[in-house]
Design a protein around this motif. Structure first.
Motif, mmCIF file in Angstrom:
data_model
loop_
_atom_site.group_PDB
_atom_site.id
_atom_site.type_symbol
_atom_site.label_atom_id
_atom_site.label_comp_id
_atom_site.label_asym_id
_atom_site.label_seq_id
_atom_site.Cartn_x
_atom_site.Cartn_y
_atom_site.Cartn_z
ATOM 1 N N LEU A 269 0.810 -1.212 0.000
ATOM 2 C CA LEU A 269 0.000 0.000 0.000
ATOM 3 C C LEU A 269 0.846 1.265 0.000
ATOM 4 C CD1 LEU A 269 -2.742 -0.924 2.639
ATOM 5 C CD2 LEU A 269 -3.051 -0.776 0.181
ATOM 6 N N ALA A 270 1.919 1.271 0.810
ATOM 7 C CA ALA A 270 2.675 2.499 1.013
ATOM 8 C C ALA A 270 4.041 2.499 0.335
ATOM 9 C CB ALA A 270 2.843 2.759 2.508
ATOM 10 N N GLY A 271 4.638 1.331 0.187
ATOM 11 C CA GLY A 271 5.896 1.211 -0.539
ATOM 12 C C GLY A 271 6.989 2.133 -0.042
ATOM 13 N N ASP A 272 7.614 2.865 -0.980
ATOM 14 C CA ASP A 272 8.770 3.699 -0.665
ATOM 15 C C ASP A 272 8.410 4.926 0.159
ATOM 16 O OD1 ASP A 272 10.366 1.952 -2.012
ATOM 17 O OD2 ASP A 272 10.407 3.115 -3.875
ATOM 18 N N ARG A 273 7.117 5.180 0.361
ATOM 19 C CA ARG A 273 6.744 6.309 1.227
ATOM 20 C C ARG A 273 7.049 6.022 2.687
ATOM 21 N NH1 ARG A 273 1.060 6.475 -1.715
ATOM 22 N NH2 ARG A 273 1.885 4.395 -2.195
ATOM 23 N N LEU A 274 7.197 4.737 3.023
ATOM 24 C CA LEU A 274 7.535 4.373 4.396
ATOM 25 C C LEU A 274 9.006 4.666 4.662
ATOM 26 C CD1 LEU A 274 5.762 0.893 4.509
ATOM 27 C CD2 LEU A 274 4.963 2.999 5.613
ATOM 28 N N PRO A 275 9.348 5.154 5.865
ATOM 29 C CA PRO A 275 10.756 5.343 6.208
ATOM 30 C C PRO A 275 11.524 4.032 6.090
ATOM 31 C CG PRO A 275 9.332 6.404 7.822
ATOM 32 C CD PRO A 275 8.440 5.590 6.942
ATOM 33 N N ALA A 276 12.800 4.141 5.755
ATOM 34 C CA ALA A 276 13.602 2.945 5.466
ATOM 35 C C ALA A 276 13.636 1.988 6.652
ATOM 36 C CB ALA A 276 15.009 3.362 5.074
ATOM 37 N N ARG A 277 13.775 2.510 7.877
ATOM 38 C CA ARG A 277 13.866 1.625 9.049
ATOM 39 C C ARG A 277 12.560 0.871 9.260
ATOM 40 N NH1 ARG A 277 14.509 3.498 15.347
ATOM 41 N NH2 ARG A 277 14.549 1.405 16.250
ATOM 42 N N TYR A 278 11.441 1.569 9.094
ATOM 43 C CA TYR A 278 10.144 0.908 9.288
ATOM 44 C C TYR A 278 9.908 -0.099 8.172
ATOM 45 C CZ TYR A 278 5.176 0.317 10.283
ATOM 46 O OH TYR A 278 3.953 -0.212 10.587
ATOM 47 N N ARG A 279 10.242 0.277 6.959
ATOM 48 C CA ARG A 279 10.066 -0.649 5.835
ATOM 49 C C ARG A 279 10.912 -1.906 6.040
ATOM 50 N NH1 ARG A 279 11.187 2.749 2.203
ATOM 51 N NH2 ARG A 279 13.282 2.060 1.619
ATOM 52 N N SER A 280 12.114 -1.729 6.556
ATOM 53 C CA SER A 280 12.976 -2.881 6.819
ATOM 54 C C SER A 280 12.378 -3.792 7.876
ATOM 55 C CB SER A 280 14.360 -2.390 7.260
ATOM 56 O OG SER A 280 15.198 -3.464 7.587
ATOM 57 N N ALA A 281 11.751 -3.200 8.895
ATOM 58 C CA ALA A 281 11.111 -4.015 9.935
ATOM 59 C C ALA A 281 9.976 -4.841 9.350
ATOM 60 C CB ALA A 281 10.601 -3.114 11.054
ATOM 61 N N LEU A 282 9.194 -4.249 8.459
ATOM 62 C CA LEU A 282 8.093 -4.993 7.844
ATOM 63 C C LEU A 282 8.622 -6.088 6.927
ATOM 64 C CD1 LEU A 282 5.414 -2.272 6.950
ATOM 65 C CD2 LEU A 282 5.800 -3.497 9.100
ATOM 66 N N GLU A 283 9.682 -5.784 6.203
ATOM 67 C CA GLU A 283 10.259 -6.783 5.294
ATOM 68 C C GLU A 283 10.852 -7.967 6.054
ATOM 69 O OE1 GLU A 283 11.536 -3.683 1.689
ATOM 70 O OE2 GLU A 283 12.984 -4.283 3.238
ATOM 71 N N GLY A 284 11.310 -7.729 7.291
ATOM 72 C CA GLY A 284 11.883 -8.800 8.091
ATOM 73 C C GLY A 284 10.894 -9.469 9.029
ATOM 74 N N TRP A 285 9.615 -9.159 8.880
ATOM 75 C CA TRP A 285 8.585 -9.709 9.778
ATOM 76 C C TRP A 285 8.548 -11.232 9.683
ATOM 77 C CZ3 TRP A 285 6.423 -8.280 13.934
ATOM 78 C CH2 TRP A 285 5.211 -8.815 14.368
ATOM 79 N N GLN A 286 8.547 -11.891 10.835
ATOM 80 C CA GLN A 286 8.580 -13.345 10.871
ATOM 81 C C GLN A 286 7.188 -13.921 11.117
ATOM 82 O OE1 GLN A 286 11.474 -15.266 10.302
ATOM 83 N NE2 GLN A 286 12.128 -13.221 9.627
ATOM 84 N N ARG A 287 6.805 -14.830 10.279
ATOM 85 C CA ARG A 287 5.521 -15.513 10.418
ATOM 86 C C ARG A 287 5.656 -16.725 11.341
ATOM 87 N NH1 ARG A 287 0.795 -13.126 9.240
ATOM 88 N NH2 ARG A 287 1.346 -11.309 8.001
ATOM 89 N N GLY A 288 4.560 -17.085 11.987
ATOM 90 C CA GLY A 288 4.527 -18.295 12.787
ATOM 91 C C GLY A 288 3.975 -19.453 11.981
ATOM 92 N N PRO A 289 3.720 -20.599 12.631
ATOM 93 C CA PRO A 289 3.099 -21.728 11.933
ATOM 94 C C PRO A 289 1.718 -21.362 11.388
ATOM 95 C CG PRO A 289 4.036 -22.425 14.022
ATOM 96 C CD PRO A 289 4.071 -20.920 14.019
ATOM 97 N N ALA A 290 1.246 -22.194 10.495
ATOM 98 C CA ALA A 290 -0.070 -21.996 9.896
ATOM 99 C C ALA A 290 -1.103 -22.881 10.588
ATOM 100 C CB ALA A 290 -0.014 -22.324 8.405
ATOM 101 N N ALA A 291 -2.343 -22.700 10.186
ATOM 102 C CA ALA A 291 -3.432 -23.563 10.633
ATOM 103 C C ALA A 291 -3.956 -24.362 9.444
ATOM 104 C CB ALA A 291 -4.557 -22.743 11.246
ATOM 105 N N PHE A 292 -4.337 -25.589 9.699
ATOM 106 C CA PHE A 292 -5.050 -26.433 8.736
ATOM 107 C C PHE A 292 -6.406 -26.726 9.375
ATOM 108 C CE2 PHE A 292 -6.573 -30.179 6.670
ATOM 109 C CZ PHE A 292 -6.025 -30.199 5.401
ATOM 110 N N LYS A 293 -7.482 -26.242 8.755
ATOM 111 C CA LYS A 293 -8.781 -26.218 9.420
ATOM 112 C C LYS A 293 -9.801 -27.104 8.699
ATOM 113 C CE LYS A 293 -12.388 -22.975 10.923
ATOM 114 N NZ LYS A 293 -13.423 -23.166 9.894
ATOM 115 N N LEU A 294 -10.630 -27.766 9.503
ATOM 116 C CA LEU A 294 -11.707 -28.615 8.998
ATOM 117 C C LEU A 294 -13.023 -28.184 9.639
ATOM 118 C CD1 LEU A 294 -9.880 -32.037 9.393
ATOM 119 C CD2 LEU A 294 -10.418 -30.926 7.212
ATOM 120 N N ASP A 295 -14.068 -28.139 8.837
ATOM 121 C CA ASP A 295 -15.423 -27.900 9.338
ATOM 122 C C ASP A 295 -16.291 -29.102 8.991
ATOM 123 O OD1 ASP A 295 -15.614 -24.913 10.298
ATOM 124 O OD2 ASP A 295 -14.421 -24.871 8.459
ATOM 125 N N TYR A 296 -17.110 -29.522 9.957
ATOM 126 C CA TYR A 296 -17.903 -30.729 9.799
ATOM 127 C C TYR A 296 -19.392 -30.461 9.958
ATOM 128 C CZ TYR A 296 -13.513 -33.285 10.453
ATOM 129 O OH TYR A 296 -12.239 -33.772 10.326
#
Length: 477
Positions: A269-296
């Motif tokens: 959405l914001a791209g290069d308008r974000l300050p470099a330090r903040y953009r770097s933090a978003l680029e380095g954001w770490q994801r956790g495990p995923a979910a595998f979901k079932l509905d019955y």
């Protein structure tokens, strides 16, 4: 795209945090519109016809301890808009082999009474936390960097919360029932049991179970979203669905933009308008495990070997602490586990609106590696069958939502991660950056308010509420 240039604020995303932000701004007299990419509001708090006609399934969250335990939700008149909370006989059941079960009751004493020689230890752990919950909520549902108002309560919580899940179990409990009950609640964190700070999630969920319960909304999760939208509308706010924002430059002129989006989407959405330090933090954001979901869709209630499991809307499946720890380690290491930890909800036992007469619904998911393409339907069902022999015979229809399907339904669930990013200690402290105001992006008037900001995952609205309060101070002072 709305062309009205008179909005004071625009919120991107109508999940619970986006709606919380909009409500907070509207309460302060600001003219606000929420833009939602999907055709229905709610994000992970929606109900969908996923199997057969007449069966109501919750797409994301199904049980809502923070619905009553969140300071933001607590003060809203959502019952005025049709929201009705249903409390099962008990918040949680954790079956064990041999027809046994550890049971979490609303009463700390009743829960402890079923834990044998761990009775006193359980009381020492959870009685003070449950008693102090209103004060704790004001502290732990805020950014990490803030001036505490209830330091004794926060210190008592923090000394235990910092411990790894395994360590707290080894220090507090001796026998299988108490250790398993603790493991099932703590594993909601989707962290290895050796992770520092992992105990926080189990402590919060246990305290909530005793203080406010783990309720379900009559009619499904959509009832929560519908009530939030109705309240926002009554305050003069608007929600526009089917409106996908791909670049901030496409928005009408406004004083503030609050984005209930993932870090990945904020970069788009914001791209290069974000300050470099903040953009770097978003680029380095770490994801956790995923979910595998079932509905019955089921032909009858789940045939639990221990009938007490039918008294709770939430059931944790996985056996012993050691088994659950192995399952969570496998998900974190990126490999399948043949004996997965499974979170299961059975709301139709307590809410007849969820299924046709005599029929039932169930909702189950397991943690899997981020972005996994493995089909773990068989291993999840084997785990259910282990504690409920004959379960498969009750299945009329099932709907499978692997990580990629979860992300298709809700773009914030990147790779199937339902928590907005790993909730390890560092990413709780720096969510997504370490600063006193983590909602600011460095672009004047632009705020991030998704679960990738404090206090993180869960249906509590506090990310949106906190971000909106920041905007009110900075922009609308």
């Amino acid at each position: 795209m709305p062309t009205n240039s008179s909005y004071d604020a625009i919120v991107i995303g109508a999940g619970p945090n986006g709606l919380a932000a909009a409500i907070t701004l509207a309460e302060a007299g600001q003219r606000v519109v929420v833009l939602e990419a999907n055709e229905t509001a709610g994000g992970g708090v929606r109900s969908l016809p996923l199997t057969k006609p007449g069966f109501v399934h919750d797409f994301g969250a199904a049980v809502f301890p923070l619905g009553l335990g969140s300071p933001f939700f607590k003060r809203l008149p959502l019952e005025r808009y049709g929201l009705r909370w249903i409390h099962p006989d008990m918040p949680l059941a954790h079956p064990l082999d041999g027809g046994r079960a550890a049971l979490l009751h609303r009463s700390v004493e009743a829960t402890a009474a079923g834990l044998g020689r761990d009775r006193a230890a359980y009381r020492r752990l959870f009685e003070p936390l449950a008693a102090a919950w209103p004060k704790l909520a004001e502290e732990i549902l805020q950014p990490l960097v803030h001036l505490p108002r209830h330091l004794p309560a926060l210190a008592g919580f923090g000394l235990r919360a910092i411990l790894p899940i395994q360590t707290l179990a080894d220090l507090a409990f001796h026998d299988e029932p108490a250790r398993a009950l603790w493991a099932g609640s703590a594993a909601h964190a989707a962290l290895p049991f050796s992770a520092v700070g992992g105990s926080a999630f189990g402590l919060v969920l246990g305290a909530l179970g005793h203080r406010v319960g783990w309720p379900i909304p009559e009619g499904g999760a959509q009832a929560i979203t519908d009530a939030l939208v109705a309240h926002l509308t009554a305050l003069g706010g608007e929600v526009v669905t089917g409106e996908r924002v791909t670049d901030l430059v496409d928005l009408p002129a406004t004083r503030a933009v609050l984005a209930d989006v993932s870090p990945e989407t904020m970069l788009m959405l914001a791209g290069d308008r974000l300050p470099a330090r903040y953009r770097s933090a978003l680029e380095g954001w770490q994801r956790g495990p995923a979910a595998f979901k079932l509905d019955y869709a089921l032909d009858g209630p789940i045939p639990w070997a221990n009938p007490d499991c039918a008294r709770a809307a939430t059931v944790h499946l996985g056996g012993t602490l050691e088994e659950i720890a192995a399952s969570e380690r496998a998900a974190a290491d990126g490999r399948p586990d043949p004996n997965p930890y499974v979170l299961l909800a059975q709301p139709s036992l307590f809410d007849s609106t969820r299924a046709p007469g005599g029929k039932h619904t169930a909702w189950a998911y397991s943690h899997v590696p981020l972005g996994s393409t493995m089909d773990v339907t068989a291993t999840i069902e084997a785990q259910i069958e282990r504690f409920a022999p004959g379960f498969r015979d009750r299945v009329i229809a099932r709907n499978v939502l692997p990580p990629a399907a979860l992300e298709r339904h809700d773009a914030n669930l990147v790779g199937g991660d339902i928590f907005g990013g790993s909730q390890d200690l560092w990413q709780v402290a720096a969510r997504p950056v370490f600063r006193p105001n983590p909602y600011e992006t460095g672009v004047p008037g632009l705020y991030l308010c998704s679960s990738s900001t404090p206090p993180g995952g869960g249906v509590h609205g506090m990310c949106g509420y906190n971000a909106a309060r920041s905007a009110l101070r900075d922009v609308f002072a």
